[in-house]
Motif scaffolding. Structure first.
Motif, short mmCIF file in Angstrom:
data_model
loop_
_atom_site.label_atom_id
_atom_site.label_comp_id
_atom_site.label_asym_id
_atom_site.label_seq_id
_atom_site.Cartn_x
_atom_site.Cartn_y
_atom_site.Cartn_z
N GLU A 90 -1.78 -11.60 12.32
CA GLU A 90 -1.97 -10.36 13.08
C GLU A 90 -1.03 -9.26 12.60
O GLU A 90 -1.41 -8.10 12.52
N LEU A 91 0.21 -9.63 12.30
CA LEU A 91 1.23 -8.65 11.95
C LEU A 91 1.13 -8.16 10.51
O LEU A 91 1.25 -6.95 10.25
N ASN A 92 0.96 -9.10 9.58
CA ASN A 92 1.01 -8.75 8.16
C ASN A 92 0.18 -9.75 7.35
O ASN A 92 0.71 -10.75 6.87
N PRO A 93 -1.11 -9.49 7.19
CA PRO A 93 -1.98 -10.44 6.48
C PRO A 93 -1.54 -10.75 5.04
O PRO A 93 -1.69 -11.87 4.58
N GLY A 94 -1.00 -9.77 4.35
CA GLY A 94 -0.54 -9.99 2.97
C GLY A 94 0.61 -10.97 2.91
O GLY A 94 0.64 -11.90 2.08
N LEU A 95 1.58 -10.79 3.79
CA LEU A 95 2.73 -11.69 3.88
C LEU A 95 2.27 -13.08 4.31
O LEU A 95 2.77 -14.09 3.82
N CYS A 96 1.28 -13.12 5.19
CA CYS A 96 0.73 -14.39 5.66
C CYS A 96 0.16 -15.18 4.48
O CYS A 96 0.34 -16.39 4.41
N GLN A 97 -0.51 -14.51 3.57
CA GLN A 97 -1.09 -15.19 2.41
C GLN A 97 -0.01 -15.75 1.50
O GLN A 97 -0.13 -16.86 0.99
N GLU A 98 1.09 -15.01 1.35
CA GLU A 98 2.20 -15.51 0.53
C GLU A 98 2.80 -16.77 1.15
O GLU A 98 3.09 -17.75 0.44
N VAL A 99 2.99 -16.75 2.47
CA VAL A 99 3.53 -17.92 3.16
C VAL A 99 2.56 -19.08 3.03
O VAL A 99 2.98 -20.23 2.79
N LYS A 100 1.28 -18.81 3.17
CA LYS A 100 0.26 -19.87 3.05
C LYS A 100 0.33 -20.52 1.68
O LYS A 100 0.23 -21.75 1.57
N ASN A 101 0.54 -19.74 0.64
CA ASN A 101 0.67 -20.29 -0.71
C ASN A 101 1.85 -21.24 -0.82
O ASN A 101 1.75 -22.31 -1.42
N VAL A 102 2.98 -20.84 -0.25
CA VAL A 102 4.18 -21.69 -0.27
C VAL A 102 3.92 -22.98 0.50
O VAL A 102 4.24 -24.09 0.03
N LEU A 103 3.34 -22.86 1.70
CA LEU A 103 3.08 -24.04 2.53
C LEU A 103 2.06 -24.97 1.88
O LEU A 103 2.19 -26.20 1.96
N ASP A 104 1.05 -24.40 1.22
CA ASP A 104 0.07 -25.23 0.51
C ASP A 104 0.73 -26.00 -0.63
O ASP A 104 0.44 -27.17 -0.86
N ASN A 105 1.63 -25.33 -1.33
CA ASN A 105 2.37 -25.98 -2.41
C ASN A 105 3.24 -27.11 -1.87
O ASN A 105 3.28 -28.21 -2.43
#
Length: 84
Positions: A47-62
């Motif tokens: 909700e706050l920052n979709p771009g930052l959310c995608q970066e975090v998702k990449n780290v968590l997926d890794n």
């Protein structure tokens, strides 16, 4: 969403991205539950920052892809200490 929650969400996201931290290690550092960290960086951050959310998702997926390796290393360390 309350201001302090927004601040925590953004701080968690930055910490996870900068240090490649796991949900567990972020929860330990900020003294909150793993569930809260997960909810913060998946739902609230979207909700706050979709771009930052995608970066975090990449780290968590890794991290998820590598967790079997970390588990094996932890077991190896455990038995090594036990036999010394």
């Amino acid at each position: 969403m309350k201001d302090y929650i927004e601040e925590r969400v953004l701080e968690l996201a930055k910490y996870i991205i900068e240090t490649k931290a796991t949900v567990r290690s972020a929860a330990k550092k900020y003294r909150i539950s793993k569930s809260t960290v997960h909810k913060d960086v998946t739902e609230r951050l979207q909700e706050l920052n979709p771009g930052l959310c995608q970066e975090v998702k990449n780290v968590l997926d890794n991290n998820k892809a590598e967790r079997h390796i970390r588990g094996g290393l932890a077991t190896q360390k455990k038995y090594k200490r036990k036999h010394e």
